[in-house]
Scaffold this motif. Structure first.
Motif, PDB file in Angstrom:
ATOM      1  N   VAL A 110     -31.860  19.419  72.612  1.00  0.00           N
ATOM      2  CA  VAL A 110     -30.541  19.975  72.895  1.00  0.00           C
ATOM      3  C   VAL A 110     -30.626  21.497  72.811  1.00  0.00           C
ATOM      4  O   VAL A 110     -31.403  22.052  72.030  1.00  0.00           O
ATOM      5  CB  VAL A 110     -29.461  19.451  71.921  1.00  0.00           C
ATOM      6  CG1 VAL A 110     -29.259  17.958  72.108  1.00  0.00           C
ATOM      7  CG2 VAL A 110     -29.814  19.760  70.467  1.00  0.00           C
ATOM      8  N   LYS A 111     -29.840  22.159  73.647  1.00  0.00           N
ATOM      9  CA  LYS A 111     -29.769  23.619  73.640  1.00  0.00           C
ATOM     10  C   LYS A 111     -28.300  23.988  73.488  1.00  0.00           C
ATOM     11  O   LYS A 111     -27.488  23.711  74.379  1.00  0.00           O
ATOM     12  CB  LYS A 111     -30.379  24.187  74.924  1.00  0.00           C
ATOM     13  CG  LYS A 111     -31.874  23.875  75.005  1.00  0.00           C
ATOM     14  CD  LYS A 111     -32.521  24.304  76.308  1.00  0.00           C
ATOM     15  CE  LYS A 111     -34.006  23.941  76.301  1.00  0.00           C
ATOM     16  NZ  LYS A 111     -34.682  24.243  77.582  1.00  0.00           N
ATOM     17  N   LEU A 112     -27.975  24.571  72.341  1.00  0.00           N
ATOM     18  CA  LEU A 112     -26.590  24.758  71.937  1.00  0.00           C
ATOM     19  C   LEU A 112     -26.234  26.232  71.801  1.00  0.00           C
ATOM     20  O   LEU A 112     -27.067  27.052  71.415  1.00  0.00           O
ATOM     21  CB  LEU A 112     -26.345  24.063  70.589  1.00  0.00           C
ATOM     22  CG  LEU A 112     -26.737  22.581  70.501  1.00  0.00           C
ATOM     23  CD1 LEU A 112     -26.558  22.080  69.079  1.00  0.00           C
ATOM     24  CD2 LEU A 112     -25.928  21.744  71.477  1.00  0.00           C
ATOM     25  N   ASP A 113     -24.976  26.545  72.102  1.00  0.00           N
ATOM     26  CA  ASP A 113     -24.497  27.909  71.910  1.00  0.00           C
ATOM     27  C   ASP A 113     -24.385  28.255  70.428  1.00  0.00           C
ATOM     28  O   ASP A 113     -24.651  29.379  70.018  1.00  0.00           O
ATOM     29  CB  ASP A 113     -23.131  28.092  72.575  1.00  0.00           C
ATOM     30  CG  ASP A 113     -23.222  28.098  74.092  1.00  0.00           C
ATOM     31  OD1 ASP A 113     -24.324  28.340  74.628  1.00  0.00           O
ATOM     32  OD2 ASP A 113     -22.190  27.843  74.749  1.00  0.00           O
ATOM     33  N   ARG A 114     -24.002  27.246  69.614  1.00  0.00           N
ATOM     34  CA  ARG A 114     -23.771  27.505  68.187  1.00  0.00           C
ATOM     35  C   ARG A 114     -24.399  26.399  67.341  1.00  0.00           C
ATOM     36  O   ARG A 114     -23.692  25.578  66.744  1.00  0.00           O
ATOM     37  CB  ARG A 114     -22.276  27.617  67.908  1.00  0.00           C
ATOM     38  CG  ARG A 114     -21.600  28.804  68.594  1.00  0.00           C
ATOM     39  CD  ARG A 114     -20.104  28.816  68.368  1.00  0.00           C
ATOM     40  NE  ARG A 114     -19.458  27.651  68.995  1.00  0.00           N
ATOM     41  CZ  ARG A 114     -19.114  27.590  70.266  1.00  0.00           C
ATOM     42  NH1 ARG A 114     -19.357  28.614  71.071  1.00  0.00           N
ATOM     43  NH2 ARG A 114     -18.547  26.511  70.749  1.00  0.00           N
ATOM     44  N   PRO A 115     -25.714  26.344  67.275  1.00  0.00           N
ATOM     45  CA  PRO A 115     -26.348  25.305  66.458  1.00  0.00           C
ATOM     46  C   PRO A 115     -26.082  25.522  64.969  1.00  0.00           C
ATOM     47  O   PRO A 115     -26.038  26.662  64.494  1.00  0.00           O
ATOM     48  CB  PRO A 115     -27.837  25.449  66.789  1.00  0.00           C
ATOM     49  CG  PRO A 115     -27.987  26.872  67.222  1.00  0.00           C
ATOM     50  CD  PRO A 115     -26.706  27.232  67.913  1.00  0.00           C
ATOM     51  N   GLU A 116     -25.900  24.422  64.257  1.00  0.00           N
ATOM     52  CA  GLU A 116     -25.699  24.457  62.812  1.00  0.00           C
ATOM     53  C   GLU A 116     -26.719  23.525  62.163  1.00  0.00           C
ATOM     54  O   GLU A 116     -26.970  22.427  62.671  1.00  0.00           O
ATOM     55  CB  GLU A 116     -24.281  24.024  62.446  1.00  0.00           C
ATOM     56  CG  GLU A 116     -23.194  24.904  63.053  1.00  0.00           C
ATOM     57  CD  GLU A 116     -21.793  24.360  62.820  1.00  0.00           C
ATOM     58  OE1 GLU A 116     -21.680  23.302  62.156  1.00  0.00           O
ATOM     59  OE2 GLU A 116     -20.822  24.967  63.306  1.00  0.00           O
ATOM     60  N   PHE A 117     -27.265  23.961  61.041  1.00  0.00           N
ATOM     61  CA  PHE A 117     -28.314  23.184  60.387  1.00  0.00           C
ATOM     62  C   PHE A 117     -27.984  22.979  58.918  1.00  0.00           C
ATOM     63  O   PHE A 117     -27.234  23.745  58.307  1.00  0.00           O
ATOM     64  CB  PHE A 117     -29.664  23.908  60.488  1.00  0.00           C
ATOM     65  CG  PHE A 117     -30.126  24.141  61.905  1.00  0.00           C
ATOM     66  CD1 PHE A 117     -30.882  23.183  62.573  1.00  0.00           C
ATOM     67  CD2 PHE A 117     -29.797  25.314  62.568  1.00  0.00           C
ATOM     68  CE1 PHE A 117     -31.292  23.398  63.876  1.00  0.00           C
ATOM     69  CE2 PHE A 117     -30.210  25.534  63.873  1.00  0.00           C
ATOM     70  CZ  PHE A 117     -30.960  24.576  64.526  1.00  0.00           C
ATOM     71  N   LEU A 118     -28.581  21.926  58.350  1.00  0.00           N
ATOM     72  CA  LEU A 118     -28.520  21.696  56.918  1.00  0.00           C
ATOM     73  C   LEU A 118     -29.875  22.049  56.324  1.00  0.00           C
ATOM     74  O   LEU A 118     -30.915  21.686  56.876  1.00  0.00           O
ATOM     75  CB  LEU A 118     -28.188  20.230  56.621  1.00  0.00           C
ATOM     76  CG  LEU A 118     -26.797  19.748  57.037  1.00  0.00           C
ATOM     77  CD1 LEU A 118     -26.647  18.256  56.756  1.00  0.00           C
ATOM     78  CD2 LEU A 118     -25.707  20.527  56.307  1.00  0.00           C
TER      79      LEU A 118
END
Length: 385
Positions: free
Chosen positions: A328-336
Protein backbone atom coordinates in the motif's frame (compact mmCIF):
# COMPACT_ATOMS: atom_id res chain seq x y z
CA UNK A 1 26.01 19.52 42.32
CA UNK A 2 23.16 21.52 40.88
CA UNK A 3 21.87 21.12 37.34
CA UNK A 4 20.28 24.02 35.53
CA UNK A 5 20.00 25.62 32.09
CA UNK A 6 23.69 26.46 32.14
CA UNK A 7 24.54 22.76 31.81
CA UNK A 8 22.35 22.26 28.72
CA UNK A 9 24.36 22.01 25.52
CA UNK A 10 22.41 22.78 22.35
CA UNK A 11 23.76 21.13 19.21
CA UNK A 12 22.45 21.93 15.76
CA UNK A 13 22.97 20.84 12.17
CA UNK A 14 26.07 18.88 11.23
CA UNK A 15 27.60 19.21 14.69
CA UNK A 16 24.61 17.45 16.26
CA UNK A 17 24.75 14.62 13.73
CA UNK A 18 28.49 14.06 14.06
CA UNK A 19 28.38 14.13 17.86
CA UNK A 20 25.59 11.50 18.07
CA UNK A 21 25.62 9.61 14.74
CA UNK A 22 23.79 6.57 16.11
CA UNK A 23 20.75 8.70 16.90
CA UNK A 24 20.51 9.60 13.22
CA UNK A 25 21.46 6.50 11.23
CA UNK A 26 21.00 3.73 13.80
CA UNK A 27 24.63 2.75 14.37
CA UNK A 28 28.20 3.44 13.38
CA UNK A 29 28.48 -0.09 12.02
CA UNK A 30 27.39 -1.58 8.71
CA UNK A 31 23.69 -0.91 9.37
CA UNK A 32 24.33 2.83 9.74
CA UNK A 33 26.62 2.83 6.72
CA UNK A 34 23.90 1.27 4.57
CA UNK A 35 21.37 3.77 5.92
CA UNK A 36 23.43 6.54 4.30
CA UNK A 37 23.19 4.78 0.94
CA UNK A 38 19.48 4.08 1.36
CA UNK A 39 18.83 7.72 2.25
CA UNK A 40 20.37 9.02 -0.98
CA UNK A 41 18.83 6.26 -3.10
CA UNK A 42 15.41 6.86 -1.53
CA UNK A 43 15.54 10.53 -2.50
CA UNK A 44 16.54 9.61 -6.05
CA UNK A 45 13.89 6.91 -6.45
CA UNK A 46 11.15 9.18 -5.10
CA UNK A 47 12.10 11.92 -7.55
CA UNK A 48 12.25 9.51 -10.46
CA UNK A 49 8.94 7.79 -9.71
CA UNK A 50 7.11 11.08 -9.10
CA UNK A 51 8.45 12.61 -12.31
CA UNK A 52 7.74 9.61 -14.51
CA UNK A 53 11.45 9.14 -15.22
CA UNK A 54 13.02 5.72 -15.26
CA UNK A 55 16.41 4.96 -13.77
CA UNK A 56 18.67 5.24 -10.74
CA UNK A 57 22.31 4.19 -11.04
CA UNK A 58 24.25 3.34 -7.86
CA UNK A 59 28.01 2.82 -8.03
CA UNK A 60 30.38 1.67 -5.29
CA UNK A 61 33.54 3.39 -6.45
CA UNK A 62 37.04 1.96 -6.23
CA UNK A 63 38.14 4.71 -3.79
CA UNK A 64 35.44 3.85 -1.22
CA UNK A 65 32.77 6.28 -2.31
CA UNK A 66 29.14 5.82 -3.32
CA UNK A 67 27.68 7.59 -6.34
CA UNK A 68 23.91 7.79 -6.90
CA UNK A 69 22.70 9.22 -10.22
CA UNK A 70 19.14 9.57 -11.48
CA UNK A 71 17.46 10.75 -14.67
CA UNK A 72 14.82 12.85 -12.93
CA UNK A 73 14.15 16.54 -13.60
CA UNK A 74 17.12 17.67 -11.49
CA UNK A 75 16.67 19.17 -8.03
CA UNK A 76 17.55 22.90 -8.09
CA UNK A 77 20.15 23.99 -5.55
CA UNK A 78 18.11 27.03 -4.57
CA UNK A 79 14.59 27.09 -3.19
CA UNK A 80 11.88 28.12 -5.68
CA UNK A 81 10.79 31.74 -5.79
CA UNK A 82 8.06 32.81 -3.40
CA UNK A 83 4.70 31.58 -4.61
CA UNK A 84 6.12 28.70 -6.65
CA UNK A 85 5.43 25.10 -5.73
CA UNK A 86 8.14 22.84 -4.40
CA UNK A 87 10.17 22.40 -1.24
CA UNK A 88 13.55 23.76 -0.24
CA UNK A 89 16.46 23.54 -2.65
CA UNK A 90 19.08 20.81 -2.65
CA UNK A 91 21.60 23.01 -0.84
CA UNK A 92 19.16 23.46 2.06
CA UNK A 93 18.48 19.71 2.18
CA UNK A 94 22.20 19.06 2.49
CA UNK A 95 22.83 21.59 5.24
CA UNK A 96 19.75 21.89 7.44
CA UNK A 97 16.81 19.96 8.79
CA UNK A 98 14.08 20.81 6.31
CA UNK A 99 10.52 19.62 5.95
CA UNK A 100 8.54 19.29 2.77
CA UNK A 101 11.55 18.53 0.59
CA UNK A 102 10.81 16.43 -2.47
CA UNK A 103 7.93 13.97 -2.99
CA UNK A 104 5.81 13.15 0.03
CA UNK A 105 2.86 11.01 1.01
CA UNK A 106 2.14 8.08 -1.28
CA UNK A 107 4.84 9.32 -3.69
CA UNK A 108 7.58 8.96 -1.09
CA UNK A 109 9.58 5.74 -1.60
CA UNK A 110 11.16 4.70 1.69
CA UNK A 111 14.29 2.66 0.94
CA UNK A 112 16.02 2.71 4.32
CA UNK A 113 14.94 1.74 7.81
CA UNK A 114 13.69 5.31 8.35
CA UNK A 115 14.14 8.79 6.84
CA UNK A 116 16.62 11.26 8.31
CA UNK A 117 17.36 13.54 5.35
CA UNK A 118 20.43 14.40 3.31
CA UNK A 119 21.89 16.49 6.13
CA UNK A 120 22.88 13.29 7.97
CA UNK A 121 24.55 11.87 4.86
CA UNK A 122 26.49 15.09 4.33
CA UNK A 123 27.53 15.44 7.97
CA UNK A 124 28.74 11.82 8.22
CA UNK A 125 30.75 11.91 4.96
CA UNK A 126 34.32 13.10 4.72
CA UNK A 127 33.47 14.40 1.24
CA UNK A 128 30.26 14.90 -0.72
CA UNK A 129 29.68 16.22 -4.23
CA UNK A 130 26.26 17.22 -5.52
CA UNK A 131 25.67 17.66 -9.25
CA UNK A 132 22.45 18.92 -10.83
CA UNK A 133 21.70 18.73 -14.56
CA UNK A 134 18.80 21.02 -15.28
CA UNK A 135 17.66 23.34 -18.07
CA UNK A 136 20.77 22.57 -20.12
CA UNK A 137 23.25 23.52 -17.38
CA UNK A 138 25.39 21.32 -15.15
CA UNK A 139 26.01 22.77 -11.67
CA UNK A 140 28.21 21.31 -8.94
CA UNK A 141 28.80 21.90 -5.24
CA UNK A 142 31.33 20.21 -2.94
CA UNK A 143 31.29 19.64 0.83
CA UNK A 144 33.72 18.45 3.48
CA UNK A 145 32.13 16.90 6.60
CA UNK A 146 28.93 18.82 5.95
CA UNK A 147 30.50 22.22 5.25
CA UNK A 148 30.22 23.72 1.77
CA UNK A 149 33.59 24.51 0.19
CA UNK A 150 32.03 27.00 -2.24
CA UNK A 151 28.63 28.03 -3.59
CA UNK A 152 27.08 25.93 -6.39
CA UNK A 153 29.08 26.58 -9.55
CA UNK A 154 28.20 26.20 -13.22
CA UNK A 155 30.37 23.46 -14.73
CA UNK A 156 29.36 23.44 -18.37
CA UNK A 157 26.48 22.19 -20.48
CA UNK A 158 24.31 19.30 -19.32
CA UNK A 159 23.25 16.33 -21.39
CA UNK A 160 19.76 15.51 -20.22
CA UNK A 161 18.55 16.13 -16.68
CA UNK A 162 19.00 14.56 -13.28
CA UNK A 163 20.79 14.70 -9.95
CA UNK A 164 23.99 12.92 -8.88
CA UNK A 165 25.22 12.74 -5.30
CA UNK A 166 28.58 11.15 -4.57
CA UNK A 167 29.80 10.74 -0.98
CA UNK A 168 32.59 9.09 0.96
CA UNK A 169 31.52 7.82 4.43
CA UNK A 170 33.77 9.24 7.15
CA UNK A 171 36.23 6.69 8.55
CA UNK A 172 36.40 8.79 11.72
CA UNK A 173 32.73 7.99 12.35
CA UNK A 174 32.09 4.49 10.99
CA UNK A 175 33.64 1.21 12.11
CA UNK A 176 33.71 0.17 8.45
CA UNK A 177 33.25 2.20 5.28
CA UNK A 178 32.87 -0.85 3.03
CA UNK A 179 29.27 -1.41 1.93
CA UNK A 180 27.93 -4.91 1.31
CA UNK A 181 27.10 -5.43 -2.36
CA UNK A 182 24.73 -8.29 -1.45
CA UNK A 183 22.76 -6.30 1.13
CA UNK A 184 22.32 -3.32 -1.18
CA UNK A 185 21.42 -5.50 -4.18
CA UNK A 186 18.72 -7.37 -2.27
CA UNK A 187 17.03 -4.19 -1.07
CA UNK A 188 17.24 -2.49 -4.48
CA UNK A 189 15.69 -5.58 -6.09
CA UNK A 190 12.82 -5.37 -3.60
CA UNK A 191 12.26 -1.66 -4.28
CA UNK A 192 12.22 -2.34 -8.03
CA UNK A 193 9.53 -5.01 -7.54
CA UNK A 194 7.40 -2.54 -5.57
CA UNK A 195 7.66 0.25 -8.15
CA UNK A 196 6.87 -1.22 -11.58
CA UNK A 197 8.86 0.23 -14.43
CA UNK A 198 11.57 1.66 -12.19
CA UNK A 199 15.10 0.57 -13.12
CA UNK A 200 17.78 0.38 -10.43
CA UNK A 201 21.35 -0.58 -11.28
CA UNK A 202 24.13 -1.37 -8.81
CA UNK A 203 27.75 -1.46 -9.97
CA UNK A 204 30.69 -2.41 -7.75
CA UNK A 205 34.04 -1.09 -9.01
CA UNK A 206 35.97 -2.35 -5.96
CA UNK A 207 36.81 -6.01 -6.83
CA UNK A 208 40.38 -6.49 -8.04
CA UNK A 209 39.19 -8.92 -10.69
CA UNK A 210 36.92 -6.38 -12.36
CA UNK A 211 33.60 -4.65 -11.75
CA UNK A 212 30.39 -6.56 -11.08
CA UNK A 213 26.93 -5.23 -11.74
CA UNK A 214 23.23 -6.05 -11.43
CA UNK A 215 20.23 -4.29 -12.92
CA UNK A 216 16.63 -4.60 -11.75
CA UNK A 217 13.42 -3.70 -13.56
CA UNK A 218 10.06 -5.45 -13.19
CA UNK A 219 7.26 -4.19 -15.48
CA UNK A 220 4.62 -6.29 -13.68
CA UNK A 221 5.60 -5.11 -10.21
CA UNK A 222 4.24 -7.22 -7.36
CA UNK A 223 3.07 -9.91 -9.80
CA UNK A 224 6.69 -10.40 -10.78
CA UNK A 225 7.59 -10.43 -7.08
CA UNK A 226 5.22 -13.30 -6.30
CA UNK A 227 6.40 -15.27 -9.33
CA UNK A 228 10.02 -14.77 -8.26
CA UNK A 229 9.36 -15.91 -4.68
CA UNK A 230 7.66 -19.08 -5.91
CA UNK A 231 10.43 -19.74 -8.43
CA UNK A 232 13.03 -19.39 -5.68
CA UNK A 233 11.08 -21.89 -3.58
CA UNK A 234 11.00 -24.31 -6.51
CA UNK A 235 7.23 -24.71 -6.45
CA UNK A 236 4.53 -23.45 -8.78
CA UNK A 237 1.09 -25.04 -8.84
CA UNK A 238 -0.57 -22.61 -11.23
CA UNK A 239 1.28 -20.57 -13.86
CA UNK A 240 -0.77 -17.39 -13.49
CA UNK A 241 -0.51 -14.92 -10.63
CA UNK A 242 -3.65 -13.15 -9.41
CA UNK A 243 -2.92 -9.45 -9.14
CA UNK A 244 -4.49 -6.00 -9.22
CA UNK A 245 -3.95 -2.33 -8.42
CA UNK A 246 -6.60 -0.06 -7.00
CA UNK A 247 -6.88 3.46 -5.62
CA UNK A 248 -9.28 4.03 -2.74
CA UNK A 249 -9.92 7.59 -1.49
CA UNK A 250 -11.19 6.21 1.84
CA UNK A 251 -7.66 5.24 2.77
CA UNK A 252 -6.02 8.14 0.89
CA UNK A 253 -3.79 5.87 -1.12
CA UNK A 254 -3.38 2.99 -3.49
CA UNK A 255 -2.93 -0.75 -3.11
CA UNK A 256 -1.06 -3.29 -5.21
CA UNK A 257 -1.74 -6.93 -4.41
CA UNK A 258 -0.57 -10.19 -5.96
CA UNK A 259 -1.08 -13.76 -4.78
CA UNK A 260 -0.72 -17.35 -5.84
CA UNK A 261 -1.04 -20.78 -4.26
CA UNK A 262 1.83 -23.16 -4.96
CA UNK A 263 2.47 -26.82 -4.28
CA UNK A 264 4.46 -26.19 -1.10
CA UNK A 265 3.10 -26.08 2.43
CA UNK A 266 4.92 -22.86 3.28
CA UNK A 267 3.18 -19.50 3.57
CA UNK A 268 4.94 -16.41 2.23
CA UNK A 269 2.86 -13.27 2.78
CA UNK A 270 4.77 -9.99 2.84
CA UNK A 271 3.43 -6.52 3.53
CA UNK A 272 4.86 -3.13 2.53
CA UNK A 273 3.88 0.48 3.15
CA UNK A 274 5.33 3.13 0.83
CA UNK A 275 7.88 0.48 -0.22
CA UNK A 276 8.99 -0.01 3.41
CA UNK A 277 8.72 -3.61 4.71
CA UNK A 278 6.23 -4.15 7.54
CA UNK A 279 7.44 -7.49 8.95
CA UNK A 280 4.86 -7.41 11.75
CA UNK A 281 2.01 -6.96 9.30
CA UNK A 282 -0.78 -4.60 10.19
CA UNK A 283 -4.09 -3.43 8.78
CA UNK A 284 -3.14 -4.01 5.11
CA UNK A 285 -2.16 -7.65 5.73
CA UNK A 286 -5.17 -8.21 8.00
CA UNK A 287 -7.44 -6.82 5.29
CA UNK A 288 -5.82 -9.10 2.72
CA UNK A 289 -6.54 -12.17 4.85
CA UNK A 290 -10.12 -10.98 5.48
CA UNK A 291 -10.70 -10.69 1.74
CA UNK A 292 -9.25 -14.10 0.91
CA UNK A 293 -11.28 -15.83 3.63
CA UNK A 294 -14.49 -14.07 2.55
CA UNK A 295 -14.04 -14.97 -1.13
CA UNK A 296 -13.25 -18.64 -0.44
CA UNK A 297 -16.10 -18.98 2.07
CA UNK A 298 -18.59 -17.45 -0.37
CA UNK A 299 -17.42 -19.70 -3.21
CA UNK A 300 -17.56 -22.82 -1.02
CA UNK A 301 -21.05 -22.10 0.27
CA UNK A 302 -22.44 -21.40 -3.22
CA UNK A 303 -21.19 -24.77 -4.43
CA UNK A 304 -22.22 -26.76 -1.40
CA UNK A 305 -18.71 -27.43 -0.20
CA UNK A 306 -19.53 -25.68 3.09
CA UNK A 307 -22.90 -25.50 4.81
CA UNK A 308 -24.17 -22.99 7.31
CA UNK A 309 -23.43 -25.39 10.18
CA UNK A 310 -19.85 -26.18 9.14
CA UNK A 311 -17.09 -24.79 11.32
CA UNK A 312 -15.43 -21.68 9.98
CA UNK A 313 -11.65 -21.90 10.63
CA UNK A 314 -10.68 -21.02 7.06
CA UNK A 315 -8.35 -18.27 8.21
CA UNK A 316 -6.04 -20.92 9.65
CA UNK A 317 -5.96 -22.89 6.39
CA UNK A 318 -5.73 -20.41 3.52
CA UNK A 319 -2.02 -19.82 4.10
CA UNK A 320 -0.79 -23.27 3.12
CA UNK A 321 1.17 -22.77 -0.08
CA UNK A 322 0.09 -19.12 -0.35
CA UNK A 323 2.55 -16.55 -1.64
CA UNK A 324 1.37 -12.94 -1.57
CA UNK A 325 2.60 -9.36 -1.69
CA UNK A 326 0.40 -6.65 -0.18
CA UNK A 327 1.80 -3.20 -0.96
CA UNK A 328 0.00 0.00 0.00
CA UNK A 329 1.13 3.56 -0.70
CA UNK A 330 -0.52 6.04 1.63
CA UNK A 331 -0.57 9.80 2.00
CA UNK A 332 -0.59 9.52 5.80
CA UNK A 333 0.74 6.16 6.99
CA UNK A 334 0.54 5.47 10.72
CA UNK A 335 2.54 2.82 12.54
CA UNK A 336 2.66 1.15 15.93
CA UNK A 337 6.05 0.77 17.59
CA UNK A 338 9.33 2.59 17.13
CA UNK A 339 10.50 0.25 14.34
CA UNK A 340 7.46 1.03 12.15
CA UNK A 341 6.95 -2.63 11.43
CA UNK A 342 3.17 -2.67 12.01
CA UNK A 343 0.77 -0.55 9.93
CA UNK A 344 -1.98 0.97 12.07
CA UNK A 345 -4.30 2.84 9.63
CA UNK A 346 -7.66 1.25 10.53
CA UNK A 347 -9.45 2.26 7.31
CA UNK A 348 -6.91 0.33 5.22
CA UNK A 349 -8.17 -3.03 6.49
CA UNK A 350 -11.69 -2.64 5.10
CA UNK A 351 -10.48 -1.15 1.81
CA UNK A 352 -7.97 -3.90 1.11
CA UNK A 353 -10.38 -6.60 2.29
CA UNK A 354 -13.14 -5.51 -0.07
CA UNK A 355 -10.79 -5.19 -3.03
CA UNK A 356 -9.18 -8.59 -2.48
CA UNK A 357 -12.56 -10.28 -2.13
CA UNK A 358 -13.85 -8.68 -5.34
CA UNK A 359 -10.76 -9.59 -7.35
CA UNK A 360 -10.51 -13.14 -6.06
CA UNK A 361 -14.22 -13.84 -6.68
CA UNK A 362 -13.82 -12.60 -10.26
CA UNK A 363 -10.79 -14.85 -10.71
CA UNK A 364 -12.74 -17.85 -9.39
CA UNK A 365 -15.47 -17.23 -11.96
CA UNK A 366 -12.94 -17.02 -14.78
CA UNK A 367 -10.94 -20.09 -13.71
CA UNK A 368 -13.55 -22.61 -12.49
CA UNK A 369 -11.35 -25.73 -12.54
CA UNK A 370 -8.49 -24.14 -10.65
CA UNK A 371 -10.91 -22.48 -8.24
CA UNK A 372 -12.65 -25.76 -7.44
CA UNK A 373 -9.33 -27.54 -6.90
CA UNK A 374 -8.05 -24.82 -4.57
CA UNK A 375 -11.22 -24.31 -2.53
CA UNK A 376 -11.88 -28.05 -2.26
CA UNK A 377 -8.40 -28.59 -0.81
CA UNK A 378 -8.93 -25.88 1.78
CA UNK A 379 -12.41 -27.09 2.73
CA UNK A 380 -11.17 -30.66 3.09
CA UNK A 381 -8.76 -29.27 5.67
CA UNK A 382 -11.74 -27.82 7.56
CA UNK A 383 -13.48 -31.17 7.71
CA UNK A 384 -10.34 -33.01 8.77
CA UNK A 385 -9.80 -30.76 11.81
Amino acid sequence: MGYDAAQIEVLEGCEAVRRRPGMWVGSTGERGLHQLVFEVVGRAVSEVVAAGARSVEVTLTSDGGVRVADDGPGVPFEAPATGDTGGPGLEAELTSLQTGAGPSGRHLVVVGHFIVGLLAVNALSSRLTAEVRREGVRRVQEYARGVALAPPLAAGAANGSGTTIAFWPDAEIFETTRCSFAVLAERFRQVAFLNPGLEIALTDERPAGGARAVRFRFPEGVRDYVAALDAEAGANLHPNVIGFEREDPRMAGTMEVALQWSGTRQERVRGFTNSRPTPEGGSHVDGFRDGVVAAITEYARKRGLLTAVDPHPLADLIGEGLTAIVSVKLDRPEFLGATRGLLANSEVRACVGEAVQDRLEAWFEGHPEQAMELVDRIVRGVHQN
